[in-house]
Design an enzyme around this catalytic site. Structure first.
Site, short mmCIF file in Angstrom:
data_model
loop_
_atom_site.label_atom_id
_atom_site.label_comp_id
_atom_site.label_asym_id
_atom_site.label_seq_id
_atom_site.Cartn_x
_atom_site.Cartn_y
_atom_site.Cartn_z
N TYR A 198 0.83 -1.20 0.00
CA TYR A 198 0.00 0.00 0.00
C TYR A 198 0.86 1.25 0.00
O TYR A 198 2.06 1.23 0.33
CB TYR A 198 -0.96 0.01 1.20
CG TYR A 198 -0.32 0.31 2.54
CD1 TYR A 198 -0.17 1.63 3.00
CD2 TYR A 198 0.12 -0.72 3.38
CE1 TYR A 198 0.40 1.90 4.23
CE2 TYR A 198 0.69 -0.45 4.61
CZ TYR A 198 0.83 0.87 5.04
OH TYR A 198 1.40 1.15 6.25
N CYS A 199 0.24 2.37 -0.39
CA CYS A 199 0.91 3.68 -0.37
C CYS A 199 -0.17 4.74 -0.17
O CYS A 199 -1.30 4.42 0.22
CB CYS A 199 1.72 3.91 -1.65
SG CYS A 199 0.72 3.85 -3.16
N THR A 200 0.12 5.99 -0.46
CA THR A 200 -0.82 7.08 -0.18
C THR A 200 -2.05 7.04 -1.08
O THR A 200 -3.18 7.04 -0.62
CB THR A 200 -0.12 8.44 -0.32
OG1 THR A 200 1.06 8.46 0.49
CG2 THR A 200 -1.04 9.57 0.10
N GLY A 202 -2.03 5.03 -4.25
CA GLY A 202 -2.07 3.84 -5.09
C GLY A 202 -1.00 3.74 -6.16
O GLY A 202 -0.70 2.64 -6.64
N ILE A 227 -4.20 4.65 0.73
CA ILE A 227 -4.78 4.98 2.03
C ILE A 227 -5.99 5.91 1.88
O ILE A 227 -7.00 5.74 2.57
CB ILE A 227 -3.71 5.66 2.93
CG1 ILE A 227 -2.56 4.69 3.19
CG2 ILE A 227 -4.32 6.13 4.24
CD1 ILE A 227 -1.30 5.37 3.72
#
Length: 346
Positions: A198-200, A202, A227
């Site tokens: 995951y990241c901020t 996508g 997120i």
């Protein structure tokens, strides 16, 4: 019309801080082939500028990556314009900011880059179209509850510090290009397990999932919309929220409050704190976490040395700043080099 800004950034920032026009902060990306990035860039700039869009947009042969704010009254017009730019953009997901004051950006920058996210990948056989499976919020929660799942945070160390998912593994680094090979190495003994990245928003975890598959991993997911989309889905569907703390964002806000928990600490006194600031000394500009008490004591600076520096006459400050290139100056990097640079003119 001009295809770039002609007004100083300082004046533009002052304007947006005084402007009470409601604005909506949005991020989006899409990997798709762009044959002529420069022509596409100019087209995007003209359309978005006419709609009052502000923010940062990167365009490359591999696609588009954007973090922007739009006058709320123009939101539908913006969507219509975006979706009509290319068939690959028709109906793409827009990540709406979770905690938004409308002051996230104050200028429109549309730039052509070699890639929309710097990854350091130079293998011509790497195929971005072969990427991991999407996991929406509900799927993510189910996978997170499985002991055979490994959750990997594909953000920088300072993003992870203020907020992350339960049991998420940090890949401690300053850049995404550093993280990719590190993640592969760290996961070698877990190739038989389910991996969720995951990241901020996508864009990084989507590319990371493709890279993991490229390196021989089999069961790889990436969090759809990152997120930001996860938190919005959790709210809309009444799901359990497995993210704790604050979500770091790369705009003027420097963070979105997700939960009331403060899981980080002031880098100066050690008290619970999760507010990122840039050192008030423009010759330093260090990104670090500072509590309210230390902000007052140090006048927004990261050290006594920087606090003394900001009280020097403006011309002397300007002279000492000349020629200093700090690059990505974040808290975990040593300040010894900065001290030497500033000391040369004493």
């Amino acid at each position: 019309m001009a295809l770039h800004n002609r007004i100083s950034r300082k004046e533009l920032k002052e304007r947006i801080l005084k402007d009470n026009t409601p604005r909506t902060t949005i991020s989006f990306y899409q990997y798709f082939p762009i044959s002529d990035p420069t022509t596409f860039r100019n087209h995007v700039y003209k359309i978005f500028n006419n709609l009052g869009v502000l923010g940062r947009i990167y365009i490359a042969a591999e696609g588009i990556n954007a973090q922007i704010s739009v006058p709320t009254e123009n939101f539908e017009k913006f969507k219509e314009a975006l979706y009509s730019l290319d068939p690959a953009l028709d109906g793409i997901r827009l990540n709406i900011a979770v905690d938004d004051d409308g002051k996230s950006f104050y200028v429109l920058d549309v730039k052509v880059r070699p890639k929309i996210v710097a990854d350091g990948i130079d293998d011509p056989s790497f195929d971005m179209s072969r990427r991991g499976k999407y996991a929406d919020a509900e799927t993510f929660n189910k996978l997170a509850n499985d002991p055979n799942t490994i959750i990997i945070d594909m953000r920088n160390h300072y993003e992870y510090e203020v907020g992350h998912f339960e049991n998420a593994i940090e890949v401690p680094s300053d850049t995404f290009r550093e993280q990719l090979p590190m993640a592969v190495e760290m996961m070698q003994e877990h190739k038989d397990k389910t991996i969720v990245m995951y990241c901020t928003g996508g864009i990084r975890c989507e590319k990371a999932s493709a890279y993991m598959l490229h390196k021989g991993f089999k069961n790889v997911y990436h969090l759809e919309g990152g997120i930001i989309n996860y938190v919005n889905q959790v709210k809309q569907k009444g799901l359990e929220n497995k993210f704790h703390g604050k979500n770091f964002v790369f705009d003027q806000r420097l963070g979105e409050r997700i939960t009331d928990e403060i899981i980080a600490h002031c880098h100066q006194c050690g008290k619970p704190a999760d507010t990122h600031v840039n050192c008030a000394n423009d010759a330093c500009h260090l990104l670090f976490i500072q509590c309210e008490d230390c902000a007052k004591e140090f006048e927004g600076c990261c050290s006594k040395e920087c606090q003394e520096f900001i009280h020097l006459p403006p011309e002397e400050q300007k002279k000492k700043r000349k020629g200093i290139d700090l690059g990505r100056n974040v808290f975990n990097k040593s300040k010894e080099r900065l001290g030497k640079l500033l000391a040369k003119d004493k």
